[in-house]
Design an enzyme around this catalytic site. Structure first.
Site, PDB file in Angstrom:
ATOM      1  CG  ASP A  25      -2.409  -1.220   0.964  1.00 26.18           C
ATOM      2  OD1 ASP A  25      -2.402  -1.512   0.288  1.00 26.18           O
ATOM      3  OD2 ASP A  25      -3.062  -0.670   2.118  1.00 26.18           O
ATOM      4  CG  ASN A  82      -7.946  -3.406  -3.452  1.00 28.89           C
ATOM      5  OD1 ASN A  82      -8.774  -3.067  -2.675  1.00 28.89           O
ATOM      6  ND2 ASN A  82      -7.839  -4.890  -2.620  1.00 28.89           N
ATOM      7  CG  ASP A 107      -9.687  -2.202   8.969  1.00 32.74           C
ATOM      8  OD1 ASP A 107     -10.023  -2.548   8.685  1.00 32.74           O
ATOM      9  OD2 ASP A 107      -8.210  -1.226   8.693  1.00 32.74           O
ATOM     10  CD  GLU A 110      -8.646  -4.597   2.510  1.00 35.11           C
ATOM     11  OE1 GLU A 110      -9.787  -4.283   2.744  1.00 35.11           O
ATOM     12  OE2 GLU A 110      -7.278  -4.376   2.879  1.00 35.11           O
ATOM     13  CG  HIS A 139      -4.031  -7.379   4.667  1.00 34.18           C
ATOM     14  ND1 HIS A 139      -3.800  -6.048   5.275  1.00 34.18           N
ATOM     15  CD2 HIS A 139      -5.516  -7.252   3.979  1.00 34.18           C
ATOM     16  CE1 HIS A 139      -4.807  -5.241   4.894  1.00 34.18           C
ATOM     17  NE2 HIS A 139      -5.614  -5.488   4.320  1.00 34.18           N
ATOM     18  NE  ARG A 140      -6.611  -4.646   8.508  1.00 32.75           N
ATOM     19  CZ  ARG A 140      -5.835  -4.314   8.596  1.00 32.75           C
ATOM     20  NH1 ARG A 140      -4.419  -5.099   9.073  1.00 32.75           N
ATOM     21  NH2 ARG A 140      -5.147  -3.072   7.890  1.00 32.75           N
ATOM     22  CE  LYS A 158      -5.872  -3.374   0.395  1.00 32.62           C
ATOM     23  NZ  LYS A 158      -5.673  -2.016   1.555  1.00 32.62           N
TER      24      LYS A 158
HETATM   25  O1  LIG Z   1      -8.638   6.076   6.891  1.00 28.68           O
HETATM   26  C1  LIG Z   1      -7.721   4.877   7.107  1.00 28.68           C
HETATM   27  O2  LIG Z   1      -6.462   4.829   7.494  1.00 28.68           O
HETATM   28  C2  LIG Z   1      -8.424   4.205   6.990  1.00 28.68           C
HETATM   29  C3  LIG Z   1     -10.348   3.698   7.487  1.00 28.68           C
HETATM   30  C4  LIG Z   1     -10.334   2.114   7.044  1.00 28.68           C
HETATM   31  O3  LIG Z   1     -11.889   2.394   6.122  1.00 28.68           O
HETATM   32  P1  LIG Z   1     -13.127   2.757   6.407  1.00 28.68           P
HETATM   33  O4  LIG Z   1     -13.270   3.926   6.911  1.00 28.68           O
HETATM   34  O5  LIG Z   1     -13.368   2.931   5.059  1.00 28.68           O
HETATM   35  O6  LIG Z   1     -14.094   2.116   6.788  1.00 28.68           O
HETATM   36  C5  LIG Z   1     -10.227   1.624   7.325  1.00 28.68           C
HETATM   37  O7  LIG Z   1     -10.942  -0.019   7.960  1.00 28.68           O
HETATM   38  C6  LIG Z   1      -9.058   1.056   5.951  1.00 28.68           C
HETATM   39  O8  LIG Z   1      -7.797   0.332   6.599  1.00 28.68           O
HETATM   40  C7  LIG Z   1      -7.943   2.346   6.526  1.00 28.68           C
HETATM   41  C1  LIG Z   2      -9.191  -1.633   4.166  1.00 26.70           C
HETATM   42  C2  LIG Z   2      -8.394  -2.004   4.808  1.00 26.70           C
HETATM   43  O1  LIG Z   2      -7.506  -1.326   3.777  1.00 26.70           O
HETATM   44  P1  LIG Z   2      -7.468   0.288   2.468  1.00 26.70           P
HETATM   45  O2  LIG Z   2      -6.981   0.740   2.911  1.00 26.70           O
HETATM   46  O3  LIG Z   2      -7.164  -0.286   1.350  1.00 26.70           O
HETATM   47  O4  LIG Z   2      -9.419   0.259   2.296  1.00 26.70           O
HETATM   48  C3  LIG Z   2      -7.448  -3.063   5.445  1.00 26.70           C
HETATM   49  O5  LIG Z   2      -6.317  -3.042   5.821  1.00 26.70           O
HETATM   50  O6  LIG Z   2      -8.167  -3.476   6.328  1.00 26.70           O
END
Ligand SMILES: O=C(O)C1=C[C@@H](OP(=O)(O)O)[C@@H](O)[C@H](O)C1
Ligand SMILES: C=C(OP(=O)(O)O)C(=O)O
Length: 437
Positions: A49, A93, A324, A352, A397-398, A423
Site C-alpha cells: 500500500d 488495492n 480492521d 479487500e 491480508h487480514r 498489503k
Molecule cells: O482511513 C484509513 O486509514 C482507513 C479507514 C478504514 O476504512 P473505512 O473508513 O472504509 O472503514 C480502515 O478500514 C482502513 O484500513 C484504513
Molecule cells: C480496509 C483496508 O484497507 P484500505 O486502506 O485499502 O481500505 C484494510 O487494510 O483492512
C-alpha cells in the site's frame, strides 16, 4: 496455489517491534508531498500500500529519497501543485492511496487516470466523486459508474457569489471519502465546509486525519461528526520531521496471540499516546478476559492458554470504531465460552473482499456455527476446533493474519496464498514465529 501450513503452537510469549502504521504512512506521505518545505519521515511502513503511494508521488514529480535501506525518507514538498500534469497512476488495492489522491488531483490542473487491481474496481468511490463534482471537479468513470478506474480532468472552481466552498459527502460507506476531502480542500486556500450526510462510520480514522493535518499546519473545526470547517488561507507546511507510529491494526494479531497463548506478548510502537483508534482493540480484548498492560509506547496482553482448554469470555459488541481489528475479534470468538456477536461492520462488505461473507465461510471450516447478518456476525464456537482446515484468504491480508491465530490456540491450519499479507505486513509470518513458544 501457494500455501503455508502452521503447526500447533502451544503458547505465546515475546516482544514485537511493530512496522509503521499504514494509515499514518500514506497520509504523511501525501501531506509531506503537498507541503511547503522538506519533511523527514521516520519509520515509514514498507508494504504494497505504501509502495503504491510512493510510486504515485514519484510519477507526479515529487522528489523523495530513502535514507539507505532504512525506513526513513526525505520528502521534498511541492507547495500544493504537482509538477507533472498528465499521468497514469496504478494504486493496487490501497484505499488510503486511491481515495486521497483522487481528491487532491481532482482539485488540481492536470489530466490523470487512476486505476487499481480488479478488486479496487469493485470498491465504491461514487460518494467521493459526487462530493468533488459539487466543488466543480471533472471526473469520468472509465468502467462502471461509481467505481474506479477514473479519469480526472482540470478543476474549474464553481463560481459562486458567496465566498468559500461547500460540499456534502455520505458517511456510511467509508470514512476515507471524508478523509480525502479534508486532506485536499486546503489546496484551494478557500474557506471550506463539508457536511456529512448520514452516520459517519470508522470515526477514529478521521481523528488520525485531523491530527496529521494539524501537524502540517492546517486546523479544522468540527461540529460533532456532521460538519467540518477549514478556515480560509491555511496551507500545508512541513513540521520538519515526523515519526510514524507502529501499526495498531497489525498489533491486534500479537495482542490476540498473548490473549490465547498465555503471554505475555508485548507490542512496541503503539500505546497510550497513539493517535490510532485501533489501540482500543485492547479494551475489547480485556472485555474478553485478557489482561492488558499499557505504557506510552507499548501494549502487553496475556490470558488463558487455549491449547490447554483455557477460554476467553464471549462478547456482544459494536465494533464500528475498529473495523480492521474487529476481524481479529471474530477469530478470537472461536476461543470464547459461548456465542459472540460482532455488530455494525457493514463496511466489511466493500473492503479487500466481502469480509462478512469470507469470514463466515472460513469460520465454518473450523467448526463454528455462524450467522451472517447484513452488518453483523454471530459466532458459536465448536466444542473442539477442526484441525487442518484449509483457509482461503481472498487476497485479503487480514484474513491470512487473523486465521493464523488458530495455530497459536493449538489448532494446526493451512493458510492459502499467505503472501497476500504484503498489503500491510510482508514479514508477518516470520514475526509471528518469534512469539511462539
Ligand atoms: O482511513 C484509513 O486509514 C482507513 C479507514 C478504514 O476504512 P473505512 O473508513 O472504509 O472503514 C480502515 O478500514 C482502513 O484500513 C484504513
Ligand atoms: C480496509 C483496508 O484497507 P484500505 O486502506 O485499502 O481500505 C484494510 O487494510 O483492512
Amino acid at each position: 496455489m501457494e500455501f503455508l501450513d502452521l503447526a500447533p503452537l502451544n503458547a505465546s510469549q515475546g516482544t514485537v517491534r511493530l512496522p509503521g502504521s499504514k494509515s499514518i504512512s500514506n497520509r504523511t506521505l501525501l501531506l509531506a508531498a503537498l507541503a511547503d518545505g522538506t519533511t523527514e519521515v521516520r519509520g515509514l511502513l514498507d508494504s504494497d500500500d505504501v509502495r503504491h503511494m510512493l510510486a504515485a508521488l514519484k510519477t507526479l514529480g515529487v522528489n523523495w529519497q530513502q535514507h539507505g535501506d532504512s525506513r526513513d525518507y526525505r520528502i521534498e514538498g511541492v507547495e500544493g501543485h504537482f509538477p507533472v500534469n498528465a499521468a497514469d497512476l496504478f494504486l493496487g488495492n490501497a484505499g488510503t492511496a486511491f481515495r486521497p489522491l483522487t481528491a487532491a488531483l481532482a482539485l488540481g490542473q492536470g489530466e490523470y487516470r487512476l486505476s487499481g487491481v480488479p478488486r479496487m474496481h469493485e470498491r465504491p468511490i461514487g460518494d467521493l466523486v459526487d462530493a468533488l463534482r459539487e466543488l466543480g471537479a471533472h471526473i469520468d468513470y472509465l468502467g462502471n459508474p461509481g467505481y474506479p478506474p477514473l479519469a480526472i480532468h482540470p478543476w474549474q472552481s464553481a463560481r459562486d457569489e458567496k465566498p468559500g466552498i461547500r460540499t456534502r459527502v455520505r458517511g456510511e460507506v467509508s470514512s476515507q471519502f471524508l478523509t480525502a476531502l479534508l486532506l485536499a480542500l486546503p489546496l484551494t486556500r478557500q474557506d471550506a465546509r463539508i457536511e456529512v450526510m448520514g452516520e459517519l462510520i470508522s470515526r477514529p480514522y478521521i481523528e488520525i486525519t485531523l491530527n496529521l493535518m494539524r501537524r502540517f499546519g492546517v486546523h479544522v473545526e468540527r461540529r460533532e461528526w456532521h460538519e467540518f470547517h477549514i478556515p480560509a488561507g491555511q496551507g500545508y507546511s512541513s513540521p520538519g520531521a515526523i515519526q510514524v507510529e507502529g501499526d495498531a491494526s497489525s498489533a491486534s494479531y500479537f495482542l490476540a496471540a498473548g490473549a490465547i497463548g498465555g503471554g505475555p506478548v508485548r507490542v512496541e510502537g503503539v500505546g497510550r499516546d497513539s493517535i490510532q483508534g485501533d489501540v482500543h482493540f485492547a479494551e475489547t480484548l480485556a472485555r474478553m478476559g485478557a489482561l492488558i498492560a499499557m505504557g506510552e509506547d507499548w501494549i502487553e496482553a496475556s490470558g488463558p492458554v487455549c491449547s490447554q482448554g483455557g477460554r476467553l469470555r464471549a462478547i456482544d459488541a459494536d465494533l464500528n470504531h475498529i473495523p480492521d481489528a474487529a476481524m481479529t475479534i471474530a477469530v478470537l470468538a472461536l476461543f470464547a465460552d459461548g456465542p459472540s456477536t460482532i455488530r455494525n461492520v457493514a463496511s466489511w462488505r466493500v473492503k479487500e473482499t466481502d469480509r462478512l461473507s469470507a469470514m463466515a465461510t472460513e469460520l465454518r471450516k473450523v467448526g463454528a456455527e455462524v450467522e451472517e447478518g447484513p452488518d453483523y456476525l454471530r459466532i458459536v464456537p465448536p466444542a473442539r476446533l477442526t484441525p487442518n482446515a484449509v483457509i482461503d484468504t481472498y487476497d485479503d491480508h487480514r484474513m491470512a493474519m487473523c486465521f493464523s491465530l488458530l495455530a497459536l490456540g493449538g489448532t494446526p491450519v493451512r493458510i492459502n496464498d499467505p503472501r497476500c499479507v504484503g498489503k500491510t505486513f510482508p514479514e508477518y509470518f516470520d514475526v509471528l514465529r518469534t512469539v511462539a513458544r
